[in-house]
Design a protein around this motif. Sequence first.
Motif, PDB file in Angstrom:
ATOM      1  N   VAL A 185       0.818  -1.215   0.000  1.00 61.45           N
ATOM      2  CA  VAL A 185       0.000   0.000   0.000  1.00 61.45           C
ATOM      3  C   VAL A 185       0.856   1.271   0.000  1.00 61.45           C
ATOM      4  N   PHE A 186       2.125   1.157   0.284  1.00 66.03           N
ATOM      5  CA  PHE A 186       2.978   2.352   0.204  1.00 66.03           C
ATOM      6  C   PHE A 186       2.872   2.996  -1.179  1.00 66.03           C
ATOM      7  N   CYS A 187       2.894   2.161  -2.210  1.00 60.93           N
ATOM      8  CA  CYS A 187       2.857   2.690  -3.586  1.00 60.93           C
ATOM      9  C   CYS A 187       1.508   2.464  -4.256  1.00 60.93           C
ATOM     10  N   PHE A 198       6.970   7.244  -8.961  1.00 62.14           N
ATOM     11  CA  PHE A 198       7.978   6.408  -9.615  1.00 62.14           C
ATOM     12  C   PHE A 198       8.866   5.718  -8.570  1.00 62.14           C
ATOM     13  N   HIS A 199       9.072   4.427  -8.787  1.00 60.78           N
ATOM     14  CA  HIS A 199       9.798   3.652  -7.783  1.00 60.78           C
ATOM     15  C   HIS A 199      10.691   2.603  -8.432  1.00 60.78           C
ATOM     16  N   HIS A 226      18.700   0.890  -5.803  1.00 57.45           N
ATOM     17  CA  HIS A 226      19.598   2.039  -5.687  1.00 57.45           C
ATOM     18  C   HIS A 226      20.171   2.125  -4.271  1.00 57.45           C
ATOM     19  N   THR A 227      21.462   2.296  -4.169  1.00 56.14           N
ATOM     20  CA  THR A 227      22.043   2.454  -2.835  1.00 56.14           C
ATOM     21  C   THR A 227      21.634   3.781  -2.212  1.00 56.14           C
ATOM     22  N   ASP A 228      21.371   4.795  -3.060  1.00 55.69           N
ATOM     23  CA  ASP A 228      20.953   6.097  -2.530  1.00 55.69           C
ATOM     24  C   ASP A 228      19.467   6.336  -2.766  1.00 55.69           C
ATOM     25  N   GLY A 229      18.726   5.270  -3.060  1.00 57.84           N
ATOM     26  CA  GLY A 229      17.293   5.406  -3.308  1.00 57.84           C
ATOM     27  C   GLY A 229      16.493   5.196  -2.041  1.00 57.84           C
ATOM     28  N   GLU A 230      15.175   5.145  -2.205  1.00 61.86           N
ATOM     29  CA  GLU A 230      14.293   4.978  -1.062  1.00 61.86           C
ATOM     30  C   GLU A 230      14.469   3.586  -0.447  1.00 61.86           C
ATOM     31  N   ALA A 231      14.263   3.527   0.857  1.00 54.61           N
ATOM     32  CA  ALA A 231      14.433   2.259   1.581  1.00 54.61           C
ATOM     33  C   ALA A 231      13.058   1.707   1.937  1.00 54.61           C
ATOM     34  N   ILE A 232      12.434   1.063   0.984  1.00 52.43           N
ATOM     35  CA  ILE A 232      11.073   0.562   1.200  1.00 52.43           C
ATOM     36  C   ILE A 232      11.028  -0.955   1.112  1.00 52.43           C
ATOM     37  N   HIS A 254      11.799   5.846   5.292  1.00 51.61           N
ATOM     38  CA  HIS A 254      11.903   5.394   3.900  1.00 51.61           C
ATOM     39  C   HIS A 254      13.089   6.022   3.174  1.00 51.61           C
ATOM     40  N   ARG A 255      13.721   6.964   3.808  1.00 51.18           N
ATOM     41  CA  ARG A 255      14.912   7.604   3.248  1.00 51.18           C
ATOM     42  C   ARG A 255      14.610   8.329   1.922  1.00 51.18           C
ATOM     43  N   PRO A 293       1.651   6.702   2.383  1.00 58.43           N
ATOM     44  CA  PRO A 293       1.189   6.770   3.769  1.00 58.43           C
ATOM     45  C   PRO A 293       2.353   6.498   4.716  1.00 58.43           C
TER      46      PRO A 293
END
Lengths: 375, 125
Positions: free
Chosen positions: A230-232, A243-244, A343-349, B72-73, B100
């Motif tokens: 549900v995050f995306c 975009f992810h 990505h090492t510098d991308g979002e941590a999801i 989430h950084r 969210p």
Amino acid sequence: MKLWFTAALIALTGAVRAEVLLSADEIEQTLSFGPWSPSFHSDPSNRVSNNARAIALGEALFNDPVLSSDGAFSCASCHDPEQAFTTPEARALGRVLLDRNTPSLRNLAGLRWYGWGGKSDNLWAASLHPIIEEQEMAHSPESLKTAISESAYIDDFEAIFGVIQNQDPELVLVNTAKALSAYLETLVADRTQFDDFRDALERRDFPAAAYYPEAAQRGLQLFLGRGNCVFCHNGPRFSNNEFHDAGVPYFLNETEVDEGRFGGLNFLLSSPYTLDGDWNDDPDKHGAWAVRNVRRSHADFGTFRTPSLRGVAETAPYMHDGSLRDLNGVIRHYSKINTDRLHTDGEAILLQLNLSEQEIADLVAFLMTLSKASY
Amino acid sequence: MIRSAVWFMIWSSTAFACDEIGQRMTSEVQNAPEVYLSVDEIPLAEPFSVLVSICSETTVGQMRVDAIMPAHRHGMNYTPKVSALGGGAFRVDDMLFHMPGLWELQVDVDINGQSVFYSSKITLK
């Protein structure tokens, strides 16, 4: 608090015991996926939006090879109306094998971005680019003007947009795209078993909600909870339209990569066909804030737009490159995702979910209820 | 008596300018002026606006706004538009929270020539 509601329909029908398994918080989150269908709003950037004659012309053009320079194929060749406006090939076949999977064309009205890389901020621009893309329809504005002039659609075109000979070829191109857009914005996925469940929850009609299969409910709980889907995949379209990085390789071959959003933004910001441009019919330019304010980042590289999950069971294969054959494969991809690819510098999801076979089956059961076919 | 009247006018002016409505933002700077964040409703993945009121008796210069999801950084995908309304009040448009969860809204204000950092936690369902 768990509701663990036992439905009264047992006594009435003698059916198997059915329950609403969701907690109050999960029910609240579930309500955010509707109501469906969404109310229609005309596109102010397109003066023929919601115009019946333009819609009919757009549909006719969509299904006619007149929009390809050599009459070889139509929009419907890749976006087949009989196959949820896509085709089952992993990657689209235009004049050459293209880099990406053909997206379905339903539920497009009013989005902020279009395409896997978001290279358009409006539906008429997204309709325009394939017409002049060399690897797709390969028209020039001049050849398109000639083709429309000599086609059976000239009377309708001129009734809507005026005398074609008085129009610059680029204007003919934009007008053609706006007729296509008027048609495309009418394409909406059907209501589903999930929508009946969601609406029953909103009415607090738990006996009706309990008809929704328990496996799908358990899948929904995973979707909202540990799966972090549900995050995306949120809102009535099950997409945040951003975009992810989904951990899918973006190498096309040994030397080329699909730049994803990075390339989409480069294209967008040099395009004359954005909501901030002169072809927008809306004098107030509503919606242009996004293209004006969108941020560019190195982390955009290899990210792709979150696809809607409405009708997802009808649109296999999956991911931007069509590399995953079925929904089971998609769930297994996320369950065992290779985080080294992110990505090492991308979002941590994303992280490995290590789902059990039962949990994978439950998530698939839930996703199946987002399509009409599950009725 | 005259001095009292002058002080009263200053206090009145500040109180009028500073709209203490909404959530008070936190700052690690000692004796930092109070800052309030006011927002009606935050729709998920849709643009929204906020009002920021800075309760400072001294000159308020520029203000910058951003937001991040610490867990989430990542931050927002858009640069918000900040408009000064006068009297230490600012309207911030084109904010968009695309997920969210817990967001941290960050404000950097130039107060009396110095940059002061404020933040507020917002949980979006």
